[in-house]
Design an enzyme around this catalytic site. Structure first.
Site, mmCIF file in Angstrom:
data_model
loop_
_atom_site.group_PDB
_atom_site.id
_atom_site.type_symbol
_atom_site.label_atom_id
_atom_site.label_comp_id
_atom_site.label_asym_id
_atom_site.label_seq_id
_atom_site.Cartn_x
_atom_site.Cartn_y
_atom_site.Cartn_z
ATOM 1 N N ASP A 114 5.608 -35.068 10.880
ATOM 2 C CA ASP A 114 4.182 -34.774 10.866
ATOM 3 C C ASP A 114 3.445 -36.106 10.690
ATOM 4 O OD1 ASP A 114 1.755 -33.207 10.549
ATOM 5 O OD2 ASP A 114 1.872 -33.774 8.430
ATOM 6 N N CYS B 248 3.605 1.756 2.601
ATOM 7 C CA CYS B 248 4.891 1.080 2.359
ATOM 8 C C CYS B 248 5.820 1.971 1.542
ATOM 9 C CB CYS B 248 4.673 -0.241 1.619
ATOM 10 S SG CYS B 248 3.645 -1.433 2.499
ATOM 11 N N CYS C 112 0.842 -1.194 0.000
ATOM 12 C CA CYS C 112 0.000 0.000 0.000
ATOM 13 C C CYS C 112 0.878 1.245 0.000
ATOM 14 C CB CYS C 112 -0.934 0.009 1.214
ATOM 15 S SG CYS C 112 -0.035 0.099 2.785
ATOM 16 N N ASP D 156 4.403 -32.477 4.813
ATOM 17 C CA ASP D 156 3.924 -32.469 3.427
ATOM 18 C C ASP D 156 2.886 -31.397 3.137
ATOM 19 O OD1 ASP D 156 1.804 -33.607 4.906
ATOM 20 O OD2 ASP D 156 1.071 -34.634 3.112
#
Length: 802
Positions: A495, A19, A16, A690
């Site tokens: 995981d 920035c 924006c 994954d």
């Protein structure tokens, strides 16, 4: 500002006006700087005083604010490098150029990879700068046949070696005279005969050393060419001096060293030829990957099948693939069914059944059915192209362990020349005062025994062969840094869903008749829940015909209620049955408890308010998961499981595969924090995942390992990608890392040890120059040969492998 320069920077990360304003304000706070930042074009235009600022300062300022500056990457082919001093010098010069963010030069691949800011420099300037250093450079052409180019260069080296050997062999006879007091024909001892043989070797065959030495010295550097040129020239021109004395009658027995200079050059060429031949074998893995690519495709145009080159296929094209042909590009099947051999991608030899809407990967083999497919990824976007890119980047990258060798290589040649000079002075003043020849011989031996090549080749050759061998087994390291880091791992966090398990729930247990199963699957078939999909697939496998539901109602937290062909169906937990006054026999209740304890989702089925069945669904553990975890334990690595599932389910899965440490009930955003907690305990942690929600943890871990069947986000965030999802590749990846690092250490030990021992021995006069030259020639060959042993390494972890 009287003296000003203007530059434009492409900025990334602005969202924006706040920035762009922030960046502009920060830049304008610098003295004598006028900056304008345009949010629309995402560019910053900066006027500045070059005496006070440089572009890197502006880049650092922007990056410090949390934004990026666009960087382009170019790969360059470089020829003419002879040793580590060459590659180190080019790398140092490139990194000092304005606009270069980072440059790495690989002696083994003869390539440079340069990240640069396009506003400050370009690829042509990089090439020109390298050429000014005396080397040939060009932008890498991916369509160019690198194999044939290297084969031609190898053939050229062989021809020069043969000519040099033919001219040097008669001179070699003179060495046998000195060593064994042999009698040889007078022709061989004739100074003119020796001069005629040695001169073309010195100035035609050996001209490359003079050219290399001149270019390096002109640019303030020094490399192996300098050592060879100085050493052989000293022997040759001293022989000329002695020959002149012989011609004018000052001596009748001149002490000639023509054989020393000629044989030295021949031995060095022999070593360079063997080295180049061995180095060409280090890229075999990449060549094998490239050979997997299909060469052409059968496209459907106006109803006709036409064969076209692969590079003419575009996204959206309709392609036909017949049995025995390779899938040309990545795509989706729109007609037909077949089995695809995906072993080149996953290592799994059993063909995978494919139907309409299934994805297929380019370069895999179509086994038994004709299919019509739509191209979804072509060219550099295909799975195989990405694999090749990862392997190329890994093979051209540097491991941190190489830094010491790079630093030493930069100072090596000047130090050796200094030692040789000191050797000459000590010999002529102290050891054999006033006697020239022993001092000359000792100093020449010092010059030619020193080998910066072995230092430069020690690490990159091992990285190339090691990463190539790993890639052949479905393990993709993204760089040498990650090869080095992986061998330090002592804790692996897995995981659960999609990593330890298959990520697809299936029916594991069913007690009931086919009519109950048919009604159950019909009730579930319109649901998008993964458990419902598992039940429907199970019924289809039993070849049951599903009808339509009359009414359907979800009972939150309990199950579902439906009406099918005047049958009232209830599917759910104990509470749902109790609410409908349906009692459970003890054996059914016991089965239910047993399934739940095993981490399965168990459902009771009632038809017309009478209990008729029980079904259990679970995400099953992958094949070899238990074996993989046992191998990790045998290697002395702690294994933990990280999951958002409840503790009971997690413990049940962990028990099946032999994992002791379970971290359950974790939200996706908490995974990275759990990794950090382990790291705070001093552990070197690898995270294996994954999914998208694994990406932050993969980045946080010391090593992130992505399962190749997972999401692109996870693969992008990881340091290693395991193709196909076989967990057995994880211990293999760690072993590949350990074996590669062990091989690098062997190479460095040899390279350093050889020079540390060889130079003093030569300085003491214990080695003839030709012996020193032979040792130097073979030292780099031995390093490359040792690295090539990795091509045959079996990726089988050892117990407590260190």
């Amino acid at each position: 500002m009287a003296n000003t320069k203007k530059t434009t920077l492409d900025i990334t990360g602005m969202t924006c006006a706040a920035c762009s304003n922030r960046i502009e304000k920060k830049l304008n706070k610098l003295d004598d700087v006028n900056a304008q930042v345009n949010l629309t074009t995402e560019k910053a235009t900066v006027e500045y005083n070059p005496d006070q600022h440089d572009v890197q300062e502006f880049i650092n300022t922007i990056q410090h604010l949390g934004y990026g500056v666009a960087v382009e990457t170019v790969e360059l082919d470089i020829t003419g490098m002879t040793c580590a001093a060459c590659s180190s010098r080019i790398e140092k010069v490139l990194n000092k150029m304005d606009g270069v963010q980072n440059a790495t030069v690989n002696l083994t691949t003869e390539q440079a990879k340069v990240d640069y800011y396009p506003e400050e420099t370009d690829a042509d300037k990089l090439v020109t700068r390298i050429q000014k250093l005396g080397y040939d450079a060009s932008i890498k052409d991916n369509n160019k046949d690198q194999t044939s180019r290297k084969a031609e260069a190898l053939q050229h080296k062989l021809i020069k070696l043969i000519i040099s050997a033919v001219l040097s062999l008669p001179l070699l006879m003179l060495m046998f005279v000195h060593l064994f007091n042999m009698h040889i024909p007078a022709l061989f001892t004739n100074p003119w005969f020796q001069f005629i043989l040695a001169t073309p070797v010195q100035f035609i065959i050996g001209w490359q050393f003079y050219v290399g030495a001149y270019k390096n010295l002109r640019n303030g550097g020094a490399n192996m060419d300098v050592l060879v040129a100085v050493g052989t020239s000293a022997a040759y021109f001293y022989s000329i001096y002695e020959m002149v004395r012989w011609l004018n009658g000052s001596t009748t027995q001149p002490h000639l060293y023509f054989e020393t200079s000629a044989v030295l050059i021949t031995l060095i060429l022999f070593g360079k030829y063997l080295e180049a031949r061995a180095k060409s074998q280090t890229t075999n893995a990449l060549g094998e990957l490239l050979s997997l690519q299909a060469k052409e495709a059968r496209i459907l145009k106006d109803g006709n099948e036409v064969m076209i080159p692969l590079n003419e296929v575009h996204v959206g094209d309709t392609l036909i693939v017949k049995p025995g042909e390779k899938i040309p590009v990545d795509g989706k099947i729109i007609k037909g069914m077949t089995a695809i051999d995906e072993s080149m991608l996953t290592g799994e030899s059993i063909p995978v059944e494919k139907n309409v809407d299934d994805t297929v990967i380019g370069s895999t083999m179509n086994k038994n059915g004709t299919i019509t497919m739509t191209a979804t990824k072509v060219g550099g976007d295909t799975a195989l192209a990405n694999i090749i890119k990862v392997v190329e980047e890994a093979q051209s990258s540097k491991a941190p362990i190489q830094r010491l060798a790079d630093i030493i290589s930069g100072y090596f040649v000047p130090i050796v020349v200094g030692i040789a000079l000191l050797t000459f002075i000590v010999w002529i003043t102290l050891v054999t005062p006033g006697t020239f020849e022993p001092a000359l011989v000792a100093s020449i031996s010092v010059l030619v025994i020193a080998c910066p090549c072995a230092l430069g080749l020690a690490t990159p050759t091992s990285i190339m062969v090691g990463t190539g061998r790993a890639a052949e087994n479905g393990i993709l390291f993204k760089g040498g840094e990650f090869v080095e880091r992986t061998h330090q791992i002592d804790t692996i966090v897995l995981d659960k869903t999609g990593t330890i398990t298959n990520g697809r729930p299936v029916v594991t247990d069913y007690h009931g008749d086919n009519q109950t199963l048919q009604l159950l699957a019909t009730a579930e078939k319109d649901s998008e829940h993964p458990l419902a999909e598992a039940i429907v697939n199970y019924a289809k496998e039993k070849q049951l015909i599903l009808t339509e539901t009359t009414t359907f109602k979800a009972v939150p937290g309990h199950g579902i209620e439906a009406t099918i062909d005047h049958h009232h169906i209830l599917v759910g937990n104990r509470k749902l049955m109790a609410d409908n006054d349906i009692s459970l026999p003890k054996h059914i209740s016991d089965d239910l408890t047993h399934y739940e304890r095993d981490g399965k989702t168990a459902m009771l089925i009632a038809v017309n308010y009478s209990l008729t069945g029980i079904i259990a669904v679970a995400d099953t553990v992958k094949d070899h998961a238990k074996d993989a975890i046992k191998q990790l334990h045998d290697m002395g690595i702690e294994v933990a499981m990280l999951t958002g599932d409840n503790k009971n389910t997690a413990q049940a899965i962990a028990k099946q595969v032999g994992i002791d440490t379970v971290i359950a009930d974790i939200l996706p955003e908490e995974k990275a924090a759990q990794i950090a907690k382990l790291q705070q305990q001093g552990k070197k942690v690898a995270m294996v995942g994954d999914g998208v929600n694994d990406a932050p943890a993969l980045v946080k871990a010391d090593i992130g390992i992505a399962i190749g069947t997972g999401t692109e986000v996870a693969i992008e965030a990881a340091d290693i990608t395991i193709l196909g999802g076989d967990l057995m590749l994880i211990p293999k990846a760690i072993y590949a890392s350990k074996a590669t690092i062990r091989n690098i250490r062997q190479n460095l030990f040899w390279a350093f040890g050889y020079n540390i021992a060889g130079i003093p021995i030569a300085a003491l006069g214990l080695l003839a120059p030709w012996v020193a030259g032979a040792a130097m020639a073979l030292s780099s060959v031995s390093v490359v040969t040792n690295a090539l042993r990795l091509k045959k390494m079996r990726l089988e972890p050892r117990r407590k492998d260190a």
